[in-house]
Design an enzyme around this catalytic site. Sequence first.
Site, mmCIF file in Angstrom:
data_model
loop_
_atom_site.group_PDB
_atom_site.id
_atom_site.type_symbol
_atom_site.label_atom_id
_atom_site.label_comp_id
_atom_site.label_asym_id
_atom_site.label_seq_id
_atom_site.Cartn_x
_atom_site.Cartn_y
_atom_site.Cartn_z
ATOM 1 N N ASP A 211 0.819 -1.224 0.000
ATOM 2 C CA ASP A 211 0.000 0.000 0.000
ATOM 3 C C ASP A 211 0.850 1.270 0.000
ATOM 4 O O ASP A 211 0.627 2.166 -0.809
ATOM 5 C CB ASP A 211 -1.016 -0.002 1.161
ATOM 6 C CG ASP A 211 -0.394 -0.199 2.535
ATOM 7 O OD1 ASP A 211 0.809 -0.525 2.621
ATOM 8 O OD2 ASP A 211 -1.121 -0.029 3.527
ATOM 9 N N ALA B 258 -7.063 -8.340 16.138
ATOM 10 C CA ALA B 258 -6.949 -9.704 15.608
ATOM 11 C C ALA B 258 -6.694 -9.678 14.105
ATOM 12 O O ALA B 258 -6.861 -10.672 13.419
ATOM 13 C CB ALA B 258 -8.218 -10.487 15.904
ATOM 14 N N ASP C 166 -7.942 -0.445 4.563
ATOM 15 C CA ASP C 166 -8.961 -0.982 5.468
ATOM 16 C C ASP C 166 -10.294 -0.282 5.266
ATOM 17 O O ASP C 166 -11.354 -0.913 5.219
ATOM 18 C CB ASP C 166 -8.523 -0.820 6.921
ATOM 19 C CG ASP C 166 -7.219 -1.520 7.220
ATOM 20 O OD1 ASP C 166 -6.667 -2.183 6.314
ATOM 21 O OD2 ASP C 166 -6.742 -1.401 8.368
HETATM 22 P P1 ADP Z 1 -7.445 -3.195 14.777
HETATM 23 O O1 ADP Z 1 -6.364 -4.021 14.190
HETATM 24 O O2 ADP Z 1 -8.533 -4.043 15.387
HETATM 25 O O3 ADP Z 1 -7.952 -2.157 13.854
HETATM 26 P P2 ADP Z 1 -6.476 -0.858 16.116
HETATM 27 O O4 ADP Z 1 -5.537 -0.668 17.253
HETATM 28 O O5 ADP Z 1 -6.156 -0.251 14.810
HETATM 29 O O6 ADP Z 1 -6.729 -2.434 15.993
HETATM 30 O O7 ADP Z 1 -7.882 -0.279 16.516
HETATM 31 C C1 ADP Z 1 -8.509 -0.722 17.713
HETATM 32 C C2 ADP Z 1 -9.019 0.471 18.469
HETATM 33 O O8 ADP Z 1 -10.158 1.027 17.786
HETATM 34 C C3 ADP Z 1 -9.559 0.097 19.835
HETATM 35 O O9 ADP Z 1 -8.513 0.028 20.798
HETATM 36 C C4 ADP Z 1 -10.529 1.246 20.101
HETATM 37 O O10 ADP Z 1 -9.820 2.410 20.492
HETATM 38 C C5 ADP Z 1 -11.105 1.506 18.711
HETATM 39 N N1 ADP Z 1 -12.360 0.754 18.506
HETATM 40 C C6 ADP Z 1 -12.572 -0.252 17.633
HETATM 41 N N2 ADP Z 1 -13.858 -0.708 17.723
HETATM 42 C C7 ADP Z 1 -14.452 0.031 18.686
HETATM 43 C C8 ADP Z 1 -15.768 0.028 19.287
HETATM 44 N N3 ADP Z 1 -16.732 -0.815 18.889
HETATM 45 N N4 ADP Z 1 -15.999 0.930 20.262
HETATM 46 C C9 ADP Z 1 -15.044 1.777 20.663
HETATM 47 N N5 ADP Z 1 -13.805 1.828 20.152
HETATM 48 C C10 ADP Z 1 -13.494 0.965 19.183
HETATM 49 MG MG MG Z 2 -6.688 -0.744 12.904
#
Ligand code: ADP
Ligand code: MG
Length: 392
Positions: free
Chosen positions: A37, A133, A182
């Site tokens: 990317d 994950a 994404d």
């Molecule tokens: P991922 O690989 O799952 O995207 P990231 O660290 O990029 O991991 O993003 C995860 C973060 O996004 C969480 O720690 C939270 O801050 C935010 N997040 C994701 N889903 C939610 C949700 N349903 N409610 C609140 N915050 C969320």
């Molecule tokens: Mg993320």
Amino acid sequence: MTAAGEAYGLFTSLTGTEPAGSWSAPGRVNLIGEHTDYNDGFVFPFATPHRTHVALGRREDGRIRVVSTFDPVPVEVALADLDALFPARRDEVVEWARYPLGVAWALLQATGADPASVPGVDLAFASDVPVGAGLSSSAAIESATGSALNDVWGLGLDRVAVARAGRTAENEAVGAPTGIMDQMAAMLGETDAGTFLDCRTLDAQVIELGFARAGLDLVVMDTRVTHAHSTGGYGERRAACERGAAAMGVPALRDVRPDQLARVQELVDDVTFRRVRHVVTENQRVLDAVRTLREQGPRAIGDLLYASHVSMRDDFEISVPELDLAVESARAAGAIGARMTGGGFGGAAIALVAHDTVGAVTDAVRAAFADAGFTEPHIFTVRPSEGARRDS
Ligand code: ADP
Ligand code: MG
């Protein structure tokens, strides 16, 4: 309870009223095209059945309030104050709330809409996208928020523009230097299809995967290894890619063809060369995967998936023993193809598996992890699914 039901319940207990509507957006899995990317190359993700749901209601006072099942404390701010908050004072906002509030800010920025001209909103979030994950729960919450506000504020943005706002939020309001893959996958996904994305032009094509018709399942093997070296490792890989492009006198490795690799090898050191070779061959594998799907169907892409893994393991050096074991044991148990997916140094691997072999592959990977003394992996199947949408 379903995540949609949880979002509804959270909304009604917060406001004592019914929501005006509910929206949802999926996570994503990258089928092929890793670390391409930021080299202006190609990626090919699809949307997961796991989704983040948001229930939304209007309010009369020009404020935005967000609440999530992640945190019982709602966060509230005047729409007119978003501009002062992001990016300069983002640290004053609890991290999770930077995602939805950042999207609100980015949408207003992108359209130049006067915050006084749009209604205030309450947003309640619940999700079944696992965090960290490899499914990009962050793009799911951004895309759900962006879709809901685009509709309710009448902004008239297309799906790509909403994806851009999600990336702006993640880069500037959250402070995470990510690409747009994404968000594009979450906005553009369709059932049993992938999003073939040109990261230079942002041209996106929805390509039928045909997994269902071919009797195939996509198995995700989350190793639960956290990305210990990911920050430093990512920076080193990006720098190597930039060195390679500079040596070839091109803006990005996208502009280097596989038949030019011999020339690259003359110009750079061995490590840089292998980093470049991964990116250049990976771009070609994405193009080959799209063509192979069209001409021969999904059973024919297995070798490309495995070649992608080998390239990440040996040339880009971003795999870990757990990812290698997941890939090798899935293949030995009959998977058509398998590769690590995501940024590397941990996270998940994927395997393309005939429906009636999923049990055998799952058992084999679990047994191999137990034998090796590794943490038990989290294994589940995903069907390529629909992108962001209004549900009610
Ligand atoms: P991922 O690989 O799952 O995207 P990231 O660290 O990029 O991991 O993003 C995860 C973060 O996004 C969480 O720690 C939270 O801050 C935010 N997040 C994701 N889903 C939610 C949700 N349903 N409610 C609140 N915050 C969320
Ligand atoms: Mg993320």
